[in-house]
Design a protein around this motif. Structure first.
Motif, PDB file in Angstrom:
ATOM      1  N   LYS A 163      -8.325   1.866  11.631  1.00 31.88           N
ATOM      2  CA  LYS A 163      -8.618   3.202  11.384  1.00 31.88           C
ATOM      3  C   LYS A 163      -9.118   3.350   9.823  1.00 31.88           C
ATOM      4  O   LYS A 163     -10.129   4.143   9.432  1.00 31.88           O
ATOM      5  N   GLN A 164      -8.460   2.560   8.767  1.00 32.66           N
ATOM      6  CA  GLN A 164      -9.000   2.711   7.574  1.00 32.66           C
ATOM      7  C   GLN A 164     -10.211   2.014   7.018  1.00 32.66           C
ATOM      8  O   GLN A 164     -10.821   2.594   6.262  1.00 32.66           O
ATOM      9  N   LEU A 165     -10.567   1.141   8.159  1.00 31.10           N
ATOM     10  CA  LEU A 165     -12.160   0.503   7.712  1.00 31.10           C
ATOM     11  C   LEU A 165     -13.180   1.455   8.261  1.00 31.10           C
ATOM     12  O   LEU A 165     -14.438   1.151   8.374  1.00 31.10           O
ATOM     13  N   GLN A 166     -12.847   2.460   9.122  1.00 27.13           N
ATOM     14  CA  GLN A 166     -14.006   3.354   9.740  1.00 27.13           C
ATOM     15  C   GLN A 166     -14.871   3.908   8.560  1.00 27.13           C
ATOM     16  O   GLN A 166     -14.002   4.640   7.682  1.00 27.13           O
ATOM     17  N   ARG A 167     -15.834   3.627   8.450  1.00 26.36           N
ATOM     18  CA  ARG A 167     -16.758   4.558   7.266  1.00 26.36           C
ATOM     19  C   ARG A 167     -18.267   4.330   7.823  1.00 26.36           C
ATOM     20  O   ARG A 167     -18.653   3.253   8.694  1.00 26.36           O
ATOM     21  N   PRO A 168     -19.022   5.010   7.122  1.00 20.46           N
ATOM     22  CA  PRO A 168     -20.363   5.008   7.463  1.00 20.46           C
ATOM     23  C   PRO A 168     -21.271   3.681   7.316  1.00 20.46           C
ATOM     24  O   PRO A 168     -20.764   3.014   6.270  1.00 20.46           O
ATOM     25  N   ALA A 185     -13.270  -1.410   1.018  1.00 25.43           N
ATOM     26  CA  ALA A 185     -12.572  -2.712   1.794  1.00 25.43           C
ATOM     27  C   ALA A 185     -11.983  -3.794   0.969  1.00 25.43           C
ATOM     28  O   ALA A 185     -11.003  -4.454   1.316  1.00 25.43           O
ATOM     29  N   GLN A 186     -12.619  -4.031  -0.209  1.00 25.68           N
ATOM     30  CA  GLN A 186     -12.125  -5.068  -1.153  1.00 25.68           C
ATOM     31  C   GLN A 186     -10.704  -4.403  -1.539  1.00 25.68           C
ATOM     32  O   GLN A 186      -9.694  -5.563  -1.624  1.00 25.68           O
ATOM     33  N   GLY A 187     -10.494  -3.414  -1.815  1.00 23.09           N
ATOM     34  CA  GLY A 187      -8.941  -2.929  -1.930  1.00 23.09           C
ATOM     35  C   GLY A 187      -8.167  -3.257  -1.165  1.00 23.09           C
ATOM     36  O   GLY A 187      -7.089  -3.605  -1.261  1.00 23.09           O
ATOM     37  N   LEU A 188      -8.427  -2.876   0.268  1.00 22.10           N
ATOM     38  CA  LEU A 188      -7.488  -3.370   1.522  1.00 22.10           C
ATOM     39  C   LEU A 188      -7.257  -4.821   1.382  1.00 22.10           C
ATOM     40  O   LEU A 188      -6.231  -5.099   1.883  1.00 22.10           O
ATOM     41  N   THR A 189      -8.380  -5.375   1.142  1.00 20.94           N
ATOM     42  CA  THR A 189      -8.193  -6.915   1.087  1.00 20.94           C
ATOM     43  C   THR A 189      -7.018  -7.442   0.029  1.00 20.94           C
ATOM     44  O   THR A 189      -6.380  -8.313   0.307  1.00 20.94           O
ATOM     45  N   TYR A 190      -7.399  -6.930  -1.136  1.00 24.48           N
ATOM     46  CA  TYR A 190      -6.582  -7.313  -2.209  1.00 24.48           C
ATOM     47  C   TYR A 190      -5.062  -6.977  -1.841  1.00 24.48           C
ATOM     48  O   TYR A 190      -3.955  -7.693  -2.035  1.00 24.48           O
ATOM     49  N   ASP A 191      -4.582  -6.002  -1.071  1.00 30.15           N
ATOM     50  CA  ASP A 191      -3.275  -5.652  -0.747  1.00 30.15           C
ATOM     51  C   ASP A 191      -2.527  -6.890   0.063  1.00 30.15           C
ATOM     52  O   ASP A 191      -1.574  -7.180   0.033  1.00 30.15           O
ATOM     53  N   LEU A 192      -3.613  -7.105   1.316  1.00 25.35           N
ATOM     54  CA  LEU A 192      -3.138  -8.239   2.081  1.00 25.35           C
ATOM     55  C   LEU A 192      -2.981  -9.463   1.178  1.00 25.35           C
ATOM     56  O   LEU A 192      -1.905 -10.158   1.265  1.00 25.35           O
ATOM     57  N   VAL A 209       0.928  -0.938  -0.151  1.00 26.46           N
ATOM     58  CA  VAL A 209      -0.076   0.037  -0.136  1.00 26.46           C
ATOM     59  C   VAL A 209       1.053   1.466   0.316  1.00 26.46           C
ATOM     60  O   VAL A 209       0.553   2.288  -0.546  1.00 26.46           O
ATOM     61  N   LEU A 210       2.043   1.263   0.871  1.00 23.66           N
ATOM     62  CA  LEU A 210       2.799   2.372   0.942  1.00 23.66           C
ATOM     63  C   LEU A 210       4.081   2.324   0.404  1.00 23.66           C
ATOM     64  O   LEU A 210       5.196   2.042   1.194  1.00 23.66           O
ATOM     65  N   VAL A 211       4.379   1.799  -0.884  1.00 18.54           N
ATOM     66  CA  VAL A 211       5.552   1.516  -1.375  1.00 18.54           C
ATOM     67  C   VAL A 211       6.637   2.704  -1.356  1.00 18.54           C
ATOM     68  O   VAL A 211       6.260   3.516  -1.631  1.00 18.54           O
ATOM     69  N   GLN A 212       7.759   2.017  -0.814  1.00 16.33           N
ATOM     70  CA  GLN A 212       8.788   2.915  -0.624  1.00 16.33           C
ATOM     71  C   GLN A 212       9.887   2.324  -1.404  1.00 16.33           C
ATOM     72  O   GLN A 212      10.839   1.786  -1.067  1.00 16.33           O
ATOM     73  N   VAL A 213       9.888   2.697  -2.772  1.00 18.60           N
ATOM     74  CA  VAL A 213      10.998   1.977  -3.606  1.00 18.60           C
ATOM     75  C   VAL A 213      12.311   2.284  -3.163  1.00 18.60           C
ATOM     76  O   VAL A 213      12.626   3.520  -2.982  1.00 18.60           O
ATOM     77  N   GLY A 214      13.063   1.386  -3.435  1.00 21.53           N
ATOM     78  CA  GLY A 214      14.229   1.501  -2.993  1.00 21.53           C
ATOM     79  C   GLY A 214      14.034   0.984  -1.532  1.00 21.53           C
ATOM     80  O   GLY A 214      13.425   1.115  -1.014  1.00 21.53           O
TER      81      GLY A 214
END
Length: 347
Positions: A37-42, A93-100, A13-18
């Motif tokens: 925190k990321q999953l907090q949503r209405p 949330a699907q996006g976060l899950t695909y990251d994992l 998610v937070l790529v820091q190349v190199g």
């Protein structure tokens, strides 16, 4: 370090190349993302509340399992969460899950499904018109392609990310994309271009105070300078990277910088400095209690003493390294070390 390709799933998610994910060529550590925190949503649809809460629980569980090294269990939890998120139409949330899932597939050596998860992450960002996530997701895919040897394809993907970042004037995205393109140029053997791109990336990373990104890019820059034999600038780039990494407790990048400095100082016969650096490297590896890094340190000592013609000292370190390689079942390193020992026969 089994050798990991990446240290945290959030590198995706937070790529820091190199790569996570951003320094693909060298190992790096990033802080875990706060899933809660990321999953907090209405919760607009109260009928979906129990399902969403269960999916959120599974995703958090998957993150914990990943960080503990239980990748098969991570996959199970992640896939269950993904199925629920699909059923209730929660794209974020699907996006976060695909990251994992992408990082988990990488750990399991399932390259096909890893790439599929990365591409699905990009598709979701496009659907959501989430520009920043598009930039980072494209960089993640580019880093992945670079690691799997598809250098030209990686360059195209990261170039697309850079174009988006420039269009919206996203400083962080420009720094990341330029740094990754520097890695691509290094892989292609275009070291002057790699240096130019990395130096430009540093401007953006320093502009927003991205110290982690700056360290990675400095190490990338050191690699490029080393490749062309510019040892003065090599030592300068790695030296700053090492100091910043030490101050920020970024041990993997500190070790990477030390390795680069060992090569550079050895090339100009500054052996006293090499000895100091190797001592630091072994101390850090011991502090981390990391057998793979301890093995690298012992092997480096062996090569150093062999270069100096101090064959008994070299033999002693190689023997220690062989013993450790056997202990951690690193067969490839064991074979290479035994070959080094054989080369010392009669000396």
């Amino acid at each position: 370090m089994k050798q990991k390709h990446f240290s945290k799933y959030t590198m995706l998610v937070l790529v820091q190349v190199g790569l996570v994910f951003s320094c693909l060529l060298m190992p790096k550590t990033v802080n875990a993302i706060d899933i809660t925190k990321q999953l907090q949503r209405p919760l607009n649809n109260t009928a979906n509340r129990p399902l969403r809460e269960e999916a959120d629980r599974l995703l958090r569980l998957g993150e914990q399992q990943y960080n503990s090294g239980f990748f098969d269990k991570t996959l199970s939890s992640g896939l269950q969460a993904l199925e629920i998120y699909h059923s209730i139409g929660d794209l974020k949330a699907q996006g976060l899950t695909y990251d994992l899932l992408a990082s988990t597939y990488i750990e399991l050596g399932d390259i096909k499904n890893a790439e599929n998860a990365l591409r699905r992450r990009i598709a979701i960002a496009l659907d959501n018109q989430d520009i920043q996530t598009q930039i980072f997701a494209l960089n993640n895919l580019g880093t992945f392609l670079l690691q799997t040897g598809e250098t030209k394809a990686a360059g195209k993907v990261v170039t697309d990310a850079l174009a988006i970042a420039r269009k919206v004037e996203n400083i962080e995205g420009q720094g990341l994309s330029l740094s990754n393109l520097g890695l691509v140029a290094t892989r292609l053997g275009d070291y002057p271009q790699a240096i130019k791109l990395s130096e430009t990336a540093l401007i953006f990373r320093r502009q927003i105070g991205n110290v982690s990104g700056e360290i990675n890019t400095l190490n990338n820059l050191g690699d490029a300078y080393l490749a062309i034999g510019d040892y003065q600038n090599t030592i300068g780039a790695y030296g700053i990277a090492m100091r910043l990494a030490k101050l920020n407790f970024d041990r993997p990048n500190q070790l990477r910088a030390i390795d680069g400095l060992v090569n550079a100082h050895s090339a100009v016969n500054r052996y006293e400095r090499v000895t100091e650096l190797l001592q630091q490297r072994l101390q850090i590896a011991n502090f981390l209690k990391s057998p793979p890094e301890q093995l690298k340190s012992l092997a480096s000592y062996g090569r150093f003493y062999e270069r100096l013609g101090k064959y008994q000292q070299a033999r002693n370190f190689y023997l220690k390294a062989v013993s450790l390689a056997k202990e951690i079942q690193d067969n490839k390193q064991e074979v290479q070390l035994l070959n080094s020992l054989n080369n010392l026969q009669g000396r």
